[in-house]
Scaffold this active site. Structure first.
Site, PDB file in Angstrom:
ATOM      1  N   ARG A  25      28.088  20.489  24.248  1.00  0.00           N
ATOM      2  CA  ARG A  25      27.792  20.087  22.861  1.00  0.00           C
ATOM      3  C   ARG A  25      27.658  21.314  21.968  1.00  0.00           C
ATOM      4  O   ARG A  25      28.060  21.301  20.809  1.00  0.00           O
ATOM      5  CB  ARG A  25      26.532  19.218  22.834  1.00  0.00           C
ATOM      6  CG  ARG A  25      26.835  17.869  23.459  1.00  0.00           C
ATOM      7  CD  ARG A  25      25.676  16.962  23.473  1.00  0.00           C
ATOM      8  NE  ARG A  25      25.155  16.709  22.149  1.00  0.00           N
ATOM      9  CZ  ARG A  25      23.890  16.313  21.955  1.00  0.00           C
ATOM     10  NH1 ARG A  25      23.079  16.198  22.999  1.00  0.00           N
ATOM     11  NH2 ARG A  25      23.442  16.062  20.759  1.00  0.00           N
ATOM     12  N   VAL A  33      20.628  17.460  16.116  1.00  0.00           N
ATOM     13  CA  VAL A  33      20.270  18.727  16.770  1.00  0.00           C
ATOM     14  C   VAL A  33      21.391  19.752  16.562  1.00  0.00           C
ATOM     15  O   VAL A  33      21.351  20.842  17.130  1.00  0.00           O
ATOM     16  CB  VAL A  33      20.005  18.494  18.274  1.00  0.00           C
ATOM     17  CG1 VAL A  33      18.792  17.594  18.471  1.00  0.00           C
ATOM     18  CG2 VAL A  33      21.226  17.914  19.001  1.00  0.00           C
ATOM     19  N   ASP A  34      22.379  19.380  15.696  1.00  0.00           N
ATOM     20  CA  ASP A  34      23.575  20.238  15.545  1.00  0.00           C
ATOM     21  C   ASP A  34      23.374  21.392  14.556  1.00  0.00           C
ATOM     22  O   ASP A  34      24.217  22.277  14.480  1.00  0.00           O
ATOM     23  CB  ASP A  34      24.799  19.371  15.147  1.00  0.00           C
ATOM     24  CG  ASP A  34      24.561  18.562  13.853  1.00  0.00           C
ATOM     25  OD1 ASP A  34      25.107  17.448  13.750  1.00  0.00           O
ATOM     26  OD2 ASP A  34      23.830  19.042  12.964  1.00  0.00           O
ATOM     27  N   HIS A  63      14.118  16.294  16.423  1.00  0.00           N
ATOM     28  CA  HIS A  63      14.532  16.188  17.834  1.00  0.00           C
ATOM     29  C   HIS A  63      14.929  17.542  18.411  1.00  0.00           C
ATOM     30  O   HIS A  63      15.489  17.606  19.497  1.00  0.00           O
ATOM     31  CB  HIS A  63      15.688  15.188  17.978  1.00  0.00           C
ATOM     32  CG  HIS A  63      15.268  13.777  17.698  1.00  0.00           C
ATOM     33  ND1 HIS A  63      16.167  12.795  17.352  1.00  0.00           N
ATOM     34  CD2 HIS A  63      14.047  13.190  17.708  1.00  0.00           C
ATOM     35  CE1 HIS A  63      15.513  11.648  17.169  1.00  0.00           C
ATOM     36  NE2 HIS A  63      14.226  11.865  17.370  1.00  0.00           N
TER      37      HIS A  63
HETATM   38  C1  BV8 Z   1       9.077   8.862  23.018  1.00  0.00           C
HETATM   39  C2  BV8 Z   1      17.865  14.627  21.305  1.00  0.00           C
HETATM   40  C3  BV8 Z   1       7.012   8.701  24.211  1.00  0.00           C
HETATM   41  C4  BV8 Z   1      18.744  14.455  22.471  1.00  0.00           C
HETATM   42  C5  BV8 Z   1      17.260  12.393  20.764  1.00  0.00           C
HETATM   43  C6  BV8 Z   1      12.363   0.394  23.355  1.00  0.00           C
HETATM   44  C7  BV8 Z   1      12.090   0.132  22.026  1.00  0.00           C
HETATM   45  C8  BV8 Z   1      11.707   1.153  21.164  1.00  0.00           C
HETATM   46  C9  BV8 Z   1      11.595   2.472  21.646  1.00  0.00           C
HETATM   47  C10 BV8 Z   1      11.881   2.713  22.958  1.00  0.00           C
HETATM   48  C11 BV8 Z   1      12.269   1.685  23.811  1.00  0.00           C
HETATM   49  N1  BV8 Z   1      12.496   2.236  25.018  1.00  0.00           N
HETATM   50  C12 BV8 Z   1      12.269   3.578  24.953  1.00  0.00           C
HETATM   51  C13 BV8 Z   1      11.875   3.865  23.708  1.00  0.00           C
HETATM   52  C14 BV8 Z   1      11.497   5.171  23.185  1.00  0.00           C
HETATM   53  C15 BV8 Z   1      12.738   5.994  22.887  1.00  0.00           C
HETATM   54  C16 BV8 Z   1      13.721   5.234  22.038  1.00  0.00           C
HETATM   55  O1  BV8 Z   1      13.530   5.120  20.842  1.00  0.00           O
HETATM   56  N2  BV8 Z   1      14.783   4.725  22.675  1.00  0.00           N
HETATM   57  C17 BV8 Z   1      15.767   3.981  21.931  1.00  0.00           C
HETATM   58  C18 BV8 Z   1      17.171   4.364  22.434  1.00  0.00           C
HETATM   59  C19 BV8 Z   1      15.495   2.495  22.131  1.00  0.00           C
HETATM   60  N3  BV8 Z   1      12.244   7.127  22.156  1.00  0.00           N
HETATM   61  C20 BV8 Z   1      11.868   8.213  22.830  1.00  0.00           C
HETATM   62  O2  BV8 Z   1      11.979   8.337  24.035  1.00  0.00           O
HETATM   63  C21 BV8 Z   1      11.200   9.287  22.008  1.00  0.00           C
HETATM   64  N4  BV8 Z   1      10.031   9.711  22.700  1.00  0.00           N
HETATM   65  O3  BV8 Z   1       9.022   7.731  22.646  1.00  0.00           O
HETATM   66  O4  BV8 Z   1       8.188   9.442  23.883  1.00  0.00           O
HETATM   67  C22 BV8 Z   1       5.931   9.689  24.084  1.00  0.00           C
HETATM   68  C23 BV8 Z   1       5.128   9.654  22.950  1.00  0.00           C
HETATM   69  C24 BV8 Z   1       4.120  10.580  22.836  1.00  0.00           C
HETATM   70  C25 BV8 Z   1       3.935  11.544  23.852  1.00  0.00           C
HETATM   71  C26 BV8 Z   1       4.780  11.575  24.966  1.00  0.00           C
HETATM   72  C27 BV8 Z   1       5.786  10.647  25.089  1.00  0.00           C
HETATM   73  C28 BV8 Z   1      12.106  10.500  21.868  1.00  0.00           C
HETATM   74  C29 BV8 Z   1      13.310  10.139  21.077  1.00  0.00           C
HETATM   75  C30 BV8 Z   1      14.167  11.398  20.873  1.00  0.00           C
HETATM   76  C31 BV8 Z   1      15.325  11.363  21.836  1.00  0.00           C
HETATM   77  N5  BV8 Z   1      16.212  12.481  21.541  1.00  0.00           N
HETATM   78  N6  BV8 Z   1      17.996  13.448  20.497  1.00  0.00           N
HETATM   79  C32 BV8 Z   1      20.074  15.014  22.123  1.00  0.00           C
HETATM   80  O5  BV8 Z   1      20.548  14.828  20.974  1.00  0.00           O
HETATM   81  O6  BV8 Z   1      20.661  15.628  23.036  1.00  0.00           O
HETATM   82  S1  BV8 Z   1      17.662  10.966  19.996  1.00  0.00           S
HETATM   83  C33 BV8 Z   1      19.350  10.829  19.754  1.00  0.00           C
HETATM   84  O7  BV8 Z   1      19.499   9.559  19.090  1.00  0.00           O
HETATM   85  C34 BV8 Z   1      20.004  11.809  18.786  1.00  0.00           C
HETATM   86  O8  BV8 Z   1      19.113  12.737  18.234  1.00  0.00           O
HETATM   87  C35 BV8 Z   1      20.495  10.881  17.652  1.00  0.00           C
HETATM   88  O9  BV8 Z   1      20.501  11.479  16.433  1.00  0.00           O
HETATM   89  C36 BV8 Z   1      19.419   9.890  17.726  1.00  0.00           C
HETATM   90  C37 BV8 Z   1      19.450   8.657  16.946  1.00  0.00           C
HETATM   91  O10 BV8 Z   1      20.715   8.146  16.921  1.00  0.00           O
HETATM   92  P1  BV8 Z   1      21.467   8.179  15.498  1.00  0.00           P
HETATM   93  O11 BV8 Z   1      21.294   9.522  14.877  1.00  0.00           O
HETATM   94  O12 BV8 Z   1      21.033   7.009  14.719  1.00  0.00           O
HETATM   95  O13 BV8 Z   1      22.940   8.090  15.958  1.00  0.00           O
HETATM   96  P2  BV8 Z   1      23.710   6.759  16.357  1.00  0.00           P
HETATM   97  O14 BV8 Z   1      24.957   7.170  17.063  1.00  0.00           O
HETATM   98  O15 BV8 Z   1      22.745   5.821  17.003  1.00  0.00           O
HETATM   99  O16 BV8 Z   1      24.094   6.102  14.957  1.00  0.00           O
HETATM  100  C38 BV8 Z   1      25.030   6.751  14.148  1.00  0.00           C
HETATM  101  C39 BV8 Z   1      25.036   5.941  12.870  1.00  0.00           C
HETATM  102  O17 BV8 Z   1      25.900   6.594  11.961  1.00  0.00           O
HETATM  103  C40 BV8 Z   1      25.571   4.528  13.063  1.00  0.00           C
HETATM  104  O18 BV8 Z   1      24.747   3.635  12.355  1.00  0.00           O
HETATM  105  C41 BV8 Z   1      26.976   4.591  12.434  1.00  0.00           C
HETATM  106  O19 BV8 Z   1      27.317   3.366  11.796  1.00  0.00           O
HETATM  107  C42 BV8 Z   1      26.778   5.658  11.396  1.00  0.00           C
HETATM  108  N7  BV8 Z   1      27.979   6.408  11.040  1.00  0.00           N
HETATM  109  C43 BV8 Z   1      28.984   6.821  11.852  1.00  0.00           C
HETATM  110  N8  BV8 Z   1      29.891   7.537  11.117  1.00  0.00           N
HETATM  111  C44 BV8 Z   1      29.419   7.569   9.839  1.00  0.00           C
HETATM  112  C45 BV8 Z   1      28.209   6.856   9.782  1.00  0.00           C
HETATM  113  N9  BV8 Z   1      27.497   6.707   8.643  1.00  0.00           N
HETATM  114  C46 BV8 Z   1      27.995   7.275   7.534  1.00  0.00           C
HETATM  115  N10 BV8 Z   1      29.161   7.967   7.505  1.00  0.00           N
HETATM  116  C47 BV8 Z   1      29.890   8.134   8.634  1.00  0.00           C
HETATM  117  N11 BV8 Z   1      31.036   8.817   8.584  1.00  0.00           N
END
Ligand code: BV8
Ligand code: ZN
Length: 249
Positions: free
Chosen positions: A75, A109-110, A125
């Site tokens: 990445r 993170v980019d 993040h």
């Molecule tokens: C935590 C670093 C506890 C990694 C990332 C169930 C329900 C709710 C929450 C949870 C659950 N099960 C687990 C959880 C918690 C979990 C979570 O939320 N999971 C999700 C998947 C359900 N969260 C965690 O684990 C967090 N930590 O809860 O820990 C805790 C608390 C206290 C103390 C100790 C422990 C940590 C979350 C952070 C994870 N790390 N990134 C890496 O990047 O290598 S998150 C990762 O997803 C990326 O950072 C990314 O940015 C992020 C979010 O995704 P998006 O940015 O939204 O990207 P995505 O592809 O999803 O969407 C892109 C959008 O762009 C789309 O809508 C698309 O339509 C649109 N798009 C595309 N092209 C365009 C566009 N829009 C406009 N123009 C375009 N051209």
């Protein structure tokens, strides 16, 4: 959206923004898509051929740190070949309008917001450009050079990990507090290029909404955040954001 609907939505969004005192942006992977950085969700949970739990979780790191480093080096190499797009630059122009009353909270993170010239950026993040030492805790900016699959700390030769928040890990307290405060205090929140699925980042939208902020969504499609939006600009952020900023002059 038809041309007329888009014009009307842009005008409404611009009118709200023109009157706002303090602006906050929550950006996600979609804002970097037009730069050529693959989004997180589009890969259906498979990222560069890897399962998320194998490459972006503490368990994955414990099981196979070399695989994790290979994933992050791939990445880093991808990001080294891309440039900020007009959407990133439009957010720089927005910050120049509100100056110190503008906060850009990014899930990305980019590092492309910083590369474009955004100043007040909260990388909630972490960053592909930073490593953290498991021994001395030093966080070092290493740019995007390849780091091999077991890099050592320049300070103490300890093992390094990516300075990235993995799934199941907490966010940095100070950075997260600052992000919540920015969402709580703003009177306009721009939610750009995020599926608003990942928590706690996605909770910034209801936090801003609860305090009466106007919520403007910029995305290709409706998302988990759309229910909170006063207006949606549905199209590529690299097109929508410059159109919006043009109307703020
Ligand atoms: C935590 C670093 C506890 C990694 C990332 C169930 C329900 C709710 C929450 C949870 C659950 N099960 C687990 C959880 C918690 C979990 C979570 O939320 N999971 C999700 C998947 C359900 N969260 C965690 O684990 C967090 N930590 O809860 O820990 C805790 C608390 C206290 C103390 C100790 C422990 C940590 C979350 C952070 C994870 N790390 N990134 C890496 O990047 O290598 S998150 C990762 O997803 C990326 O950072 C990314 O940015 C992020 C979010 O995704 P998006 O940015 O939204 O990207 P995505 O592809 O999803 O969407 C892109 C959008 O762009 C789309 O809508 C698309 O339509 C649109 N798009 C595309 N092209 C365009 C566009 N829009 C406009 N123009 C375009 N051209
Ligand atoms: Zn060290």
């Amino acid at each position: 959206m038809t041309e007329d609907e888009l014009e009307a939505a842009l005008e409404r969004a611009a009118r709200w923004l023109r009157g706002c005192e303090r602006a906050c942006v929550l950006s996600g992977a979609g804002v970097s898509a037009e730069s050529g950085v693959p989004t997180f969700r589009a890969s259906d949970g498979l990222w560069e051929g890897h399962r998320i739990e194998d490459v972006a979780s503490p368990d994955g790191w414990d099981r196979n740190p070399a695989l994790v480093w290979n994933f992050y080096n791939a990445r880093r190499a991808n990001v080294a070949t891309v440039k900020p797009n007009p959407g990133h630059h439009a957010l720089v122009a927005m910050e120049q309008r509100w100056v110190d009353r503008f906060t850009l909270v990014t899930q990305n993170v980019d590092g492309l917001h910083l590369e474009a010239g955004s100043k007040n950026v909260l990388e909630i993040h972490g960053s592909l450009r930073q490593t953290r030492c498991l021994t001395c805790g030093a966080v070092t900016n290493r740019g995007l050079e390849p780091l091999g699959d077991a890099p050592e700390c320049p300070q103490c030769n300890g093992r390094l990990r990516p300075h990235i928040v993995w799934f199941g890990e907490g966010l940095d307290d100070d950075i997260w507090m600052a992000a919540m405060e920015a969402a709580d205090r703003c009177d306009a929140l721009l939610v750009v290029g995020t599926s608003a699925v990942v928590h706690p980042a996605a909770s910034l939208v209801p936090i801003a909404r609860r305090k009466g902020a106007t919520v403007i969504e910029v995305n290709l499609t409706r998302t988990e955040a759309s229910a909170y939006a006063d207006v949606g600009l549905y199209g590529p952020s690299g097109v929508m954001l410059p159109k919006l900023v043009e109307r703020l002059a």
